[in-house]
Design a protein around this motif. Structure first.
Motif, short mmCIF file in Angstrom:
data_model
loop_
_atom_site.label_atom_id
_atom_site.label_comp_id
_atom_site.label_asym_id
_atom_site.label_seq_id
_atom_site.Cartn_x
_atom_site.Cartn_y
_atom_site.Cartn_z
N TRP A 1 46.10 50.41 35.00
CA TRP A 1 45.72 51.05 33.74
C TRP A 1 45.86 52.56 33.87
N VAL B 1 37.24 50.69 36.03
CA VAL B 1 37.61 49.28 35.96
C VAL B 1 36.63 48.48 36.82
N VAL C 1 45.88 49.62 25.17
CA VAL C 1 44.75 48.70 25.29
C VAL C 1 43.55 49.23 24.50
N TRP D 1 54.48 51.18 28.50
CA TRP D 1 53.03 51.11 28.37
C TRP D 1 52.62 50.25 27.18
N LEU E 1 48.06 44.12 36.62
CA LEU E 1 48.21 45.32 35.81
C LEU E 1 47.60 46.53 36.50
N ARG F 1 44.60 56.19 31.98
CA ARG F 1 43.87 56.97 30.97
C ARG F 1 44.71 58.20 30.68
N ALA G 1 48.05 49.95 29.53
CA ALA G 1 48.24 49.07 30.68
C ALA G 1 49.72 48.87 30.92
N GLY H 1 36.44 47.39 31.32
CA GLY H 1 36.55 48.82 31.49
C GLY H 1 35.38 49.54 30.84
N VAL I 1 43.68 54.40 26.48
CA VAL I 1 43.91 53.62 27.69
C VAL I 1 45.12 52.73 27.45
N LEU J 1 39.78 44.72 29.17
CA LEU J 1 40.96 45.51 29.48
C LEU J 1 42.27 44.74 29.34
N HIS K 1 44.53 54.13 37.26
CA HIS K 1 43.41 53.26 37.66
C HIS K 1 44.00 51.94 38.14
#
Length: 713
Positions: free
Chosen positions: A301, A345, A331, A328, A299, A303, A315, A356, A313, A373, A289
């Motif tokens: 993101w 997002v 979040v 990673w 950033l 999933r 980031a 988010g 999730v 987020l 994302h």
């Protein structure tokens, strides 16, 4: 040997049983109806014509068919829209009006709405469907894909939104491809199959990510990804609306694990993007994302279920993505008892921090939460209209603070909800302003029960009273495959059955995604028997709780669900009163040799592997048909345009059952022409559903709605 005469005056078309046995990894595997794999041979054509005549004669004897058709049609006839995509001040969305066979692609510039693409205008025969569409960043061009006859072999066209004039296409060898437009509308990334002459017989594989420049021939498109990779890999593409980042996702066949790559398009030529790995070879489901770049500290993101089977999730800064999971930062953590299914997002000037929307299922029921987020704080649990399902998430342009998604449940047709980040409010989308009508006559309960090994499984039970007041004719269905969650969604055939006085049960079996990736793996590959055991336990629970009586449970399933009911039929033939097996996989020893079979080895395993063959042969429904057994009434359905599950599975199973069954119950084949595995005209979907319900109802004693007293089991 031939199969012809049966009791009650029914005569089946002649089907020669060949003495054909394969020696595979030390196993003797009989295949007496191998000749039915060739759908174009004169012998198969004669046999098929005979089956069609037999089905038409049997169907003509079903007294309640027209009532079932009228009920399903009435419950289907609701106006629907899908969540919009907003580009350059224009809004684009799908609208399906009650009574129309196909949805149309709409656009609006301000208050004025108009039709942009109408499949019925493109093809008045009704056999053309709109497979996919994607507007350009500025909303000036639209790339859309259509296919004909159910094949899902799409042609891609580009039209000028203002004039409706075609400016590019057709581009062939696409199949519901994602499209990533570059700003300005001069080019886009997409997925195309190689020229089939390069790999005869493998024309639906060998995909590549390409860059297409609008107005040029597709054969000149640059290949930017896919060379040297497995032929069964599927790809998807995305481009951030500022044109800075290209994301590519690669999946081995229908496997759940994803390889993810990201390119900074400012680093090099567009036809040679430097795609750097975000995740490779880890077997985890990960979705990228990304939003328009804001600077060195921005950033992206992910999933992912890496390290979290139910999903979380994380980031990461783009510059650190190549370090993999160690870079990673978590979040939104995994939630006990819930499975993460979507992430969107959203941002707007009124909110200094990105937000988010996260969708979850808990015991198969949807929840939507809102998170900061940057630190993951949960800001809100959004109030949904009921106990149901959400999907089709769509984010507005970056900075708009808008997102849309659908909500539905067993009694509520899909409706579009709009989220506003400025107010944190959720409301009905203004272009989906039709009156919200919930279909009555059915009450839903969720029931938990133990499978053969003690695992807790859940199913939804819909009935007129919401409790097991009296045993009623029951219809049980499920899926249990590919990590797909059987969530509570509006389905006309479900309501029609219950409004007639029956019980409809929808089981969330292992192999699906109801409880996350571990649940999926527990019903796939060598563990596939767990799916069938869960289904059998669901039937037992319906009887034990008084919802239904022994001998009055019908079962129905399609695609992987067709495999499910095929296994139920052959493993416990005396348990079910009638079976509908739709677009099924049934010869699991040879499933890899047709349709999209090679793509499904991550789900089922391969007969080329000695241990995999033993598992597949052990439950393969076609190979478990046993002469002298009294089988219940069976209706197999298939479509001649199906490019996923070849109709050969239904043909071979039909011949095997017609030969083997020692009883008088019918074994029928319904072959539909000009459609395939997926979308079709509404009128044809209604006809299929009504005929399946009429067949099953006639064998469990359920009268159609409006035809008389409510049936009791």
């Amino acid at each position: 040997m031939t199969s012809t005469d049966r009791p009650a005056g029914r005569r089946y078309p002649e089907a020669v049983r060949q003495d054909l046995v394969d020696e595979l990894h030390g196993l003797r595997v009989p295949d007496p109806y191998r000749w039915l794999e060739d759908g174009e041979s004169p012998q198969t054509r004669r046999w098929t014509a005979g089956q069609e005549s037999l089905y038409e004669a049997e169907r003509a004897s079903w007294p309640d068919l027209e009532r079932w058709r009228a009920e399903v049609a009435a419950l289907t006839a609701v106006d629907r829209v899908m969540p919009p995509k907003v580009r350059g001040g224009r809004v684009f969305w799908l609208r399906q009006e009650a009574g129309r066979d196909h949805p149309v692609l709409m656009t609006a510039d301000g208050e004025r709405e108009r039709v942009l693409v109408d499949p019925a205008v493109l093809d008045p025969s009704g056999r053309t469907v709109l497979d996919a569409w994607e507007p350009s960043v500025e909303g000036e061009l639209m790339a859309y894909q259509v296919s004909r006859g159910g094949t899902e072999d799409s042609l891609l066209w580009v039209v000028d939104v203002a004039t409706g004039k075609v400016v590019d296409g057709p581009v062939d060898r696409v199949r519901r491809s994602s499209v990533g437009w570059l700003p300005g509308g001069a080019a886009f990334y997409y997925v195309r199959q190689l020229d089939p002459r390069l790999h005869p017989g493998e024309e639906r594989y060998h995909r590549r990510v390409c860059l297409h420049r609008v107005g040029t021939g597709a054969d000149a498109d640059a290949v930017v990804f896919g060379e040297g990779r497995d032929k069964t890999q599927f790809y998807s593409v995305s481009v951030t609306e500022d044109g800075r980042r290209l994301g590519v996702t690669a999946t081995l066949g229908a496997g759940r694990g994803t390889d993810v790559y990201l390119a900074d398009l400012a680093e090099g030529p567009l036809d040679r993007p430097v795609l750097r790995p975000v995740q490779e070879g880890r077997g985890a489901v990960t979705r990228l994302h990304a939003v328009p770049a804001a600077g060195a500290e921005d950033l992206v993101w992910l999933r992912t279920d890496h390290g979290a089977p139910r999903g979380r999730v994380v980031a990461c800064r783009p510059a650190e993505l190549e370090r993999g999971p160690q870079a990673w930062r978590e979040v939104v953590p995994e939630r006990p008892g819930a499975v993460l299914t979507h992430l969107v997002v959203v941002s707007c000037p009124e909110r200094a921090r990105p937000l988010g929307l996260a969708a979850w299922t808990r015991n198969t029921v949807a929840e939507v939460t809102l998170h900061d987020l940057l630190d993951g704080r949960e800001l809100a649990l959004l109030p949904l209209p009921g106990t149901g399902a959400v999907g089709e998430f769509s984010a507005g342009p970056h900075g708009s603070g808008e997102a849309w998604f659908t909500y539905t449940d067993f009694g509520t047709p899909p409706r579009v909800l709009r989220f506003d980040a400025r107010t944190l409010g959720l409301a009905r989308w203004e272009r989906d302003a039709r009156e919200a009508v919930a279909a009555g006559g059915a009450v839903t309960r969720q029931v938990a029960f133990a499978s053969a090994d003690g695992t807790t499984v859940r199913m939804f039970v819909l009935s007129p009273a919401g409790r097991p007041d009296v045993p009623r004719p029951a219809l049980l269905t499920g899926y249990g495959g590919f990590g797909r969650t059987m969530s509570p969604r509006y389905r006309a055939q479900v309501l029609a059955w219950v409004r007639a006085g029956g019980v409809f049960a929808w089981a969330g079996l292992r192999g699906g995604g109801e409880e996350g990736e571990e649940w999926h793996r527990a019903g796939s590959g060598a563990c596939k028997q767990n799916t069938f055991d869960d289904f059998a336990a669901a039937a037992d629970r319906l009887v034990a709780d008084g919802w239904a009586r022994e001998g009055r449970i019908a079962v129905m399933g399609g695609s992987n669900g067709g495999l499910l009911v095929g296994a139920a039929l052959t493993q416990r033939p005396g348990r079910y009163a009638a079976v509908v097996c739709m677009s099924p996989l049934l010869d699991m020893v040879r499933y890899e040799l047709s349709g999209l079979g090679p793509s499904w080895t991550p789900e089922y395993g391969s007969a080329q592997d000695p241990q995999g063959l033993r598992v597949l042969f052990g439950y393969s429904p076609y190979h478990r048909v046993t002469p002298g057994v009294v089988y219940p009434p069976v209706l197999l359905t298939a479509a001649d345009g199906d490019t996923r599950t070849d109709p050969l599975h239904a043909r071979k199973m039909c011949a095997a059952l017609q030969h083997a069954s020692a009883g008088s119950a019918p074994v029928l084949l319904r072959l539909e022409r000009g459609v395939g595995h997926g979308d079709r005209a509404v009128s044809r979907a209604v006809a299929l559903q009504a005929e399946c319900l009429a067949f099953l109802a006639g064998h469990v004693g359920l009268a159609a709605p409006g035809s008389g007293p409510v049936s009791r089991g």
